[in-house]
Design an enzyme around this catalytic site. Structure first.
Site, short mmCIF file in Angstrom:
data_model
loop_
_atom_site.label_atom_id
_atom_site.label_comp_id
_atom_site.label_asym_id
_atom_site.label_seq_id
_atom_site.Cartn_x
_atom_site.Cartn_y
_atom_site.Cartn_z
CE LYS A 41 13.90 -13.73 -21.89
NZ LYS A 41 13.76 -12.98 -23.16
CE1 TYR B 24 3.41 -11.05 -15.64
CE2 TYR B 24 5.19 -11.53 -17.17
CZ TYR B 24 4.25 -10.66 -16.67
OH TYR B 24 4.12 -9.40 -17.21
CG PHE C 122 12.83 -14.92 -14.47
CD1 PHE C 122 13.29 -16.18 -14.83
CD2 PHE C 122 12.36 -14.08 -15.48
CE1 PHE C 122 13.27 -16.60 -16.16
CE2 PHE C 122 12.34 -14.48 -16.81
CZ PHE C 122 12.80 -15.75 -17.15
CG ASP D 269 10.09 -11.56 -27.58
OD1 ASP D 269 10.65 -10.71 -26.87
OD2 ASP D 269 8.88 -11.50 -27.88
P1 ITT Z 1 15.44 -9.64 -23.22
O1 ITT Z 1 14.48 -8.94 -24.15
O2 ITT Z 1 16.69 -8.84 -22.98
O3 ITT Z 1 15.72 -11.06 -23.65
P2 ITT Z 1 13.26 -9.46 -21.32
O4 ITT Z 1 13.14 -9.72 -19.85
O5 ITT Z 1 12.85 -8.10 -21.82
O6 ITT Z 1 14.76 -9.78 -21.78
P3 ITT Z 1 11.19 -10.60 -22.96
O7 ITT Z 1 11.10 -9.40 -23.82
O8 ITT Z 1 11.21 -11.93 -23.64
O9 ITT Z 1 12.48 -10.60 -22.05
O10 ITT Z 1 10.03 -10.46 -21.90
C1 ITT Z 1 9.36 -11.46 -21.42
C2 ITT Z 1 8.87 -11.17 -20.03
O11 ITT Z 1 8.01 -12.29 -19.76
C3 ITT Z 1 10.01 -11.22 -19.01
O12 ITT Z 1 10.49 -9.95 -18.64
C4 ITT Z 1 9.34 -11.95 -17.84
O13 ITT Z 1 8.66 -11.01 -17.02
C5 ITT Z 1 8.32 -12.84 -18.52
N1 ITT Z 1 8.89 -14.19 -18.70
C6 ITT Z 1 9.53 -14.71 -19.78
N2 ITT Z 1 9.95 -15.95 -19.55
C7 ITT Z 1 9.59 -16.24 -18.31
C8 ITT Z 1 9.76 -17.35 -17.49
O14 ITT Z 1 10.43 -18.42 -17.89
N3 ITT Z 1 9.25 -17.32 -16.25
C9 ITT Z 1 8.58 -16.23 -15.81
N4 ITT Z 1 8.40 -15.11 -16.51
C10 ITT Z 1 8.89 -15.11 -17.76
#
Ligand code: ITT
Length: 193
Positions: free
Chosen positions: A14, A152, A150, A71
């Site tokens: 991210k 999905y 990354f 999020d």
């Molecule tokens: P933070 O909470 O520390 O920001 P996280 O990875 O836990 O990081 P999220 O709670 O927002 O982030 O989880 C969203 C999940 O959805 C993330 O771990 C990815 O597996 C997926 N995801 C989110 N954005 C994505 C993207 O742009 N492309 C692919 N998968 C994504």
């Protein structure tokens, strides 16, 4: 105008996307690593917006400047919009590759392959809280392919394309993704507030 932003995430993918998208607008994006913050930020809410706000609020008394939280999630229509807000915690016993394979398998005989990526960004600036939520729509791929991005990305084919984000140039994802749309709204807000 202050153009440094702290991004409240531990997800380095991210951070990279925020830096790539915001850099042309002249913003510097700091990560939690940059400020030496390594505590976990809990995601305990049932909505993207509330989780994004919680990420920002966790840093409120730690950093004096603009703070943003992201999020996000992946919603699959045929799976009742799962994994959705629980995307980071979905099938925790599986690696992300196995998780993507399991989703493709679950949708093997499914005609409705529609899905969406969701991104909510919360921003705290001058004690004011602002939030946006944006979706990018697409279909679930029939196989897991490619290495760009990354999560999905290997199974998300954005509308108007015939390949998943993992096989498309990252500049395309950075223009059309859920996160790109949310960042566009964030820039509009920052430039006008
Ligand atoms: P933070 O909470 O520390 O920001 P996280 O990875 O836990 O990081 P999220 O709670 O927002 O982030 O989880 C969203 C999940 O959805 C993330 O771990 C990815 O597996 C997926 N995801 C989110 N954005 C994505 C993207 O742009 N492309 C692919 N998968 C994504």
């Amino acid at each position: 105008m202050n153009k440094t932003i702290l991004l409240a995430t531990h997800n380095h993918n991210k951070v990279k996307e925020f830096q790539e998208i915001l850099q042309p607008y002249g913003y510097d994006v700091l990560s939690l690593k940059d400020i030496g913050y390594n505590k976990e930020i809990k995601e305990e809410h049932t909505t993207y917006k509330d989780n994004a706000i919680a990420k920002v609020e966790a840093l409120e008394h730690v950093y004096d400047g603009i703070i943003i939280g992201d999020d996000s999630g992946f919603e699959i229509a045929a799976l009742n919009f799962q994994p959705g807000v629980y995307s980071a915690r979905f099938m925790p016993e599986y690696s992300i590759k196995e998780r993507n394979q399991a989703i493709v398998e679950k949708l093997k005989n499914e005609d409705d392959r529609s899905c969406a990526f969701v991104c909510s960004i919360a921003c705290l600036k001058d004690d004011k809280l602002w939030v946006t939520i944006n979706r990018s729509f697409g279909t679930v791929a029939k196989e897991v392919e490619g290495t760009n991005g990354f999560g999905y990305d290997p199974i998300f084919i954005p509308l108007g394309y015939d390949k998943p984000f993992s096989l498309l140039d990252r500049s395309i994802k950075n223009k059309i993704s859920h996160r790109a749309l949310a960042i566009e709204a964030l820039v509009q807000y920052l430039e006008n507030s």
